[in-house]
Motif scaffolding. Structure first.
Motif, PDB file in Angstrom:
ATOM      1  N   ALA A  20       0.764  -1.168  -0.065  1.00 26.64           N
ATOM      2  CA  ALA A  20       0.031   0.139  -0.152  1.00 26.64           C
ATOM      3  C   ALA A  20       0.963   1.338  -0.004  1.00 26.64           C
ATOM      4  O   ALA A  20       0.496   2.037  -0.681  1.00 26.64           O
ATOM      5  CB  ALA A  20      -0.774   0.130   1.273  1.00 26.64           C
ATOM      6  N   LYS A  21       1.890   1.168   0.802  1.00 24.27           N
ATOM      7  CA  LYS A  21       2.950   2.560   0.751  1.00 24.27           C
ATOM      8  C   LYS A  21       3.231   2.895  -0.597  1.00 24.27           C
ATOM      9  O   LYS A  21       3.634   3.954  -0.648  1.00 24.27           O
ATOM     10  CB  LYS A  21       4.022   2.096   1.980  1.00 24.27           C
ATOM     11  N   THR A  22       3.398   1.802  -1.337  1.00 28.18           N
ATOM     12  CA  THR A  22       4.164   1.881  -2.753  1.00 28.18           C
ATOM     13  C   THR A  22       3.240   2.751  -3.320  1.00 28.18           C
ATOM     14  O   THR A  22       3.356   3.977  -4.371  1.00 28.18           O
ATOM     15  CB  THR A  22       4.379   0.532  -3.375  1.00 28.18           C
ATOM     16  N   ARG A  23       1.616   2.646  -3.476  1.00 29.69           N
ATOM     17  CA  ARG A  23       0.670   3.469  -3.873  1.00 29.69           C
ATOM     18  C   ARG A  23       1.073   4.780  -3.714  1.00 29.69           C
ATOM     19  O   ARG A  23       1.054   5.570  -4.475  1.00 29.69           O
ATOM     20  CB  ARG A  23      -0.650   3.067  -3.544  1.00 29.69           C
ATOM     21  N   GLU A  24       1.275   5.158  -2.295  1.00 29.51           N
ATOM     22  CA  GLU A  24       1.568   6.633  -2.117  1.00 29.51           C
ATOM     23  C   GLU A  24       2.861   7.189  -2.401  1.00 29.51           C
ATOM     24  O   GLU A  24       2.964   8.200  -3.037  1.00 29.51           O
ATOM     25  CB  GLU A  24       1.367   6.570  -0.520  1.00 29.51           C
TER      26      GLU A  24
END
Lengths: 786, 125
Positions: free
Chosen positions: A49-53
């Motif tokens: 998920a952090k990669t999306r950000e």
């Protein structure tokens, strides 16, 4: 280690829906670190998920090849994303060969700029490997680092970071500049670096500093850089992480200016304090007064010794006439001589003569040390010298200033002492005069009350000092008339006090305390204050009683002697006149001639006695004129007639100048006749035969002038004055046969002057003389009462 | 020919004036002091009196006052004949005239001749 989670992740991803796998999946989703997994084919198999950000990955990216993913990412976030993706591709490529990379990059993702730390590690057991990409957002860290960098660059203080061993890990330029360090010092022990560059003096031991810091205490150190003479304040702060020192921060600032200011301030305070003490001592000096000179000088000496911290002080005063400086006071330790001659080769004499400060040093002996001499001078007049000595420390500017200040005050004192002694000496002299003079001296105040009364005054007035003091002047110095009538109103004391008039030798009869009368001559003098007001007065009473008595005795004596002379002279004259007139029979020619000579001689003696009596009465003031308005023509006629026969005997003609009617004059007839007879008789006596004696009368201004001119031998102008003095006869060929007493013109002059007239003579030698006298006209006199 | 009373204490002067008066044919009555003068005047009445001032016993002024008290002598001229000094003369002359003296002569100023001339004039001969 990095490989293991990837494996587990991999395993977790494979084992769908297992409770543990779900837990892993949730954890991975919640990780603050972005994760991307590429397989050996470089297909993106996983991202959290952090990669999306962080990168803007979307679900559709999963399963795409790296190239495709990269394209899509760059499409989504143009700009710096291209560079980031390029870097990521390189790192992934590297990891396929088994190499891990750690990169830090800045990247804009959908308008948000971040610093990302990208760690790429190979994934898999053997090559070609897949890649595990971990992304950590280090934006905050970078910003903080930048903040720190800016801070340390701009803080204005030297900043150095040390590891717990004291090795420099970082330092700013300021630090290098402060300690004048040349090159980079990172990696070196800070203490050695500083010691190598500077001679440093710390306010505490270095071990102590180290121990303090290692104990976790913030430590304040002051260091003095000796070469450049600068002062540093160094604050050493250990940074503790988990109770352990992770790094040490040291800041340094230059406090040289501060230290100097502080030193200066302290110095000023110290000097101010010293000045205060000196001022108070000087003030004390100024307040030293008194006329016990020894004591006063001693006080000065003690104060000076304390002011200049000198054991020996001496004051020399110049004694006029002696050409010497005499020591009037000195402290016990003083070693200079008691008297110093001005001609001596002495620094003290030099100081006096040049009126300049003189300092000198004596190297050996008992009196060795530094000396300082300052002139004691008041308004360019040098009075003496003050000397300080016996100090091992040389005297400086300040000492000179101090001693000069002392000398200035001393000068005033010495001047006062001199004045006092002078005044005192004068006072004593006057006191002696006051006490011992024969003149009565009475001092009275503005209200005419007696404030001073000397012994002679006591003798004259018979009032004692106690009786006289405070009394009105005229109650003690009592003027009376000869009849004993009180004449206080006639005392000129009011005039003296009221008008400031001085009165000399006023004759006054005084009544004494016991009722006697005493003749005095009193002189009065007012005493003025500086603004010219009369404050008091002095009367000097001269007792003339004795003088008067003596004068009377003298007068009586002359009178009696003259009397006693007159009787036998009368007898000689009388008998001779009868014999010469041949009353008692004939005389032969010789007898007649000689007896005539005897008669003439006798007559001269008679004249002399008359003249002496006249002089006596003139001088004793007994002669009393009875002036009355008088027509002079008749009197002159009578005199000329009376003396015409005498002139005829000598073949001299008397000529009376005729005038129109003259005004009356004011004169005593008898005395005026005496004057005229004298002058005409003189003129006849001093005339040559066959000449004329002329008498002229004329009015000049308010006076009548009578002139008697002869054609005799004349008188030298040098003798004019002498003519009118007593026995002041001028000897010339005529005087021997002329006879005379030498008193005639003296009497004439006095009689003329008693009339308010003058007498004078003009003469040309060989041509004759003219005697003139003036008399006031009667009309000139004011009527009584007007 | 007149009867002259000479009041004079000096014997030499008496002899001198008396000699002259006798020579001129006048009678001289001599008194050698004031008291004697007044005593003699009780019995004689001279034509003129020549009166000295300074004399023993009574001075000339006293004598003059006494003479002027006597009515019978009031018309007898009195000439003061003295050797007092000039200053006293001034004073005395005033007094003498006040007392009714006829003349005032200073002896040393005048020869006996001049005196007799004054006498003659005074008595009118």
């Amino acid at each position: 280690m990095p490989n293991r989670p990837a494996k587990q992740l991999d395993a977790a991803g494979a084992a769908n829906n297992s409770p543990i796998a779900i837990d892993f999946a949730r954890i991975q989703e919640l990780l603050p670190t972005g994760l991307l997994v590429f397989d050996t084919e470089l297909v993106l198999t996983y991202f959290n998920a952090k990669t999306r950000e962080l990168l803007g990955c979307v679900d559709a990216d999963q399963g795409l090849a790296l190239e495709e993913v990269a394209k899509r990412l760059v499409n989504r976030s143009p700009g710096s994303m291209a560079a980031f993706v390029g870097q990521m591709r390189l790192a992934v490529e590297q990891s396929r060969k088994g190499t891990s990379t750690n990169t830090e990059l800045e990247v804009d993702t959908a308008g948000v700029s971040r610093h990302l730390q990208m760690i790429v590690i190979p994934d898999g057991a053997k090559a070609p490997y897949g890649a595990l990409v971990s992304l950590r957002d280090v934006t905050e860290l970078v910003i903080n680092q930048q903040k720190m960098a800016v801070l340390s660059a701009n803080i204005g203080e030297g900043v150095v970071f040390l590891d717990p061993q004291g090795i420099v890990t970082d330092c700013n330029d300021e630090w290098l500049q402060l300690f004048e360090l040349d090159g980079p010092i990172v990696g070196e022990p800070v203490a050695d670096v500083l010691a190598a560059a500077q001679r440093i003096e710390y306010d505490q031991d270095q071990e102590h500093i180290a121990a303090n810091v290692l104990a976790g205490k913030r430590t304040n150190v002051y260091a003095h850089l000796k070469q450049s003479n600068r002062h540093m304040q160094i604050v050493v702060t250990p940074v503790l992480v988990g109770g352990e020192i992770s790094l040490i921060l040291a800041t340094a600032r230059d406090i040289t200016a501060l230290i100097e200011k502080t030193i200066e301030a302290n110095d000023m305070a110290r000097r101010a304090q010293r000045h205060l003490r000196e001022l108070s001592e000087l003030a004390e000096l100024s307040s030293i007064i008194g006329f016990n000179n020894d004591q006063t000088y001693q006080k000065y000496i003690n104060k000076t010794a304390s002011l200049l911290q000198s054991s020996g002080v001496a004051i020399y005063i110049y004694r006029p006439g002696s050409q010497q400086l005499v020591r009037v006071g000195a402290s016990d330790e003083h070693l200079l001589p008691e008297r110093i001659s001005l001609v001596d080769d002495s620094p003290v004499a030099k100081c006096y003569v040049t009126a300049r400060t003189v300092g000198w040093y004596i190297e050996t002996g008992n009196g060795s040390g530094h000396y300082l001499a300052v002139p004691i001078a008041v308004s360019s007049k040098t009075l003496g010298v003050i000397v300080v000595d016996g100090r091992t420390r040389p005297y400086g500017e300040h000492d000179i200033r101090l001693l000069k200040l002392v000398a200035t005050r001393l000068a005033v004192l010495v001047e006062n002492i001199n004045l006092y002694e002078d005044v005192n000496a004068r006072r004593e002299r006057w006191e002696a005069v006051f006490q011992f003079t024969d003149e009565g001296i009475v001092i009275f105040d503005r209200h005419s009350r007696i404030v001073g009364f000397n012994p002679a005054s006591v003798r004259i007035t018979r009032y004692s000092l106690a009786e006289a003091l405070g009394q009105p002047f005229t109650k003690v110095v009592r003027p009376v008339s000869e009849e004993g009538v009180d004449m206080s109103m006639a005392s000129p004391i009011r005039k003296v006090l009221g008008e400031g008039a001085a009165i000399t030798d006023a004759e006054q009869l005084l009544a004494t305390k016991n009722g006697d009368q005493v003749w005095t001559q009193i002189s009065y003098s007012p005493v003025f204050d500086s603004s010219g007001r009369v404050t008091s007065g002095i009367a000097i009473i001269h007792d003339v009683q004795k003088d008067r008595e003596i004068e009377e005795i003298k007068s009586d004596f002359i009178s009696i002697v003259s009397h006693e002379l007159r009787t036998p002279l009368t007898a000689i004259k009388g008998f001779l006149s009868m014999i010469i007139q041949k009353d008692f029979g004939d005389l032969n020619e010789k007898q007649f001639h000689f007896l005539s000579r005897v008669y003439q001689s006798n007559q001269r003696m008679i004249d002399l006695v008359e003249d002496i009596l006249d002089v006596s009465s003139i001088e004793s003031g007994k002669i009393k004129l009875n002036p009355q308005p008088l027509a002079i023509e008749g009197l002159v006629n009578e005199v000329v007639t009376e003396l015409a026969s005498k002139g005829f005997e000598r073949q001299i003609m008397l000529k009376l100048g005729r005038r129109k009617k003259l005004p009356l004059i004011l004169a005593d007839e008898v005395r005026l006749r005496q004057v005229m007879i004298n002058l005409v008789d003189n003129a006849i006596k001093y005339s040559l035969p066959n000449t004329v004696v002329s008498v002229d009368l004329k009015v000049v201004g308010e006076e009548l002038v009578v002139s008697i001119a002869d054609q005799g031998v004349g008188i030298s102008p040098a003798n004019f004055e002498r003519l009118f003095t007593k026995f002041g006869r001028v000897y010339n060929p005529m005087s021997l046969q002329a006879g005379g007493t030498g008193l005639g013109l003296y009497i004439v002059k006095n009689l003329v002057e008693s009339h308010g007239g003058r007498i004078w003579v003009t003469s040309r030698e060989g041509k004759g003389s003219k005697f003139s006298f003036s008399l006031p006209l009667a009309r000139q006199l004011p009527l009584l009462g007007s | 020919m007149a009867q002259i009373m000479l009041v004079e204490d000096d014997a030499v002067l008496v002899e001198m004036y008396a000699a002259k008066f006798e020579l001129e044919g006048h009678e001289t009555i001599v008194a050698t002091d004031g008291e004697m003068c007044l005593r003699l005047l009780e019995t004689v009445k001279p034509d003129i009196i020549l009166l000295d001032i300074l004399m023993p016993k009574m001075n000339g002024f006293h004598v003059l006052k006494e003479i002027k008290k006597r009515t019978e002598l009031r018309n007898v001229p009195v000439i003061l004949l003295t050797n007092l000094g000039e200053a006293e003369v001034d004073m005395n002359q005033e007094l003498a005239h006040a007392l009714g003296v006829h003349d005032y002569l200073i002896k040393s100023h005048h020869t006996p001749d001049e005196v007799i001339a004054k006498v003659k004039k005074a008595v009118g001969i």
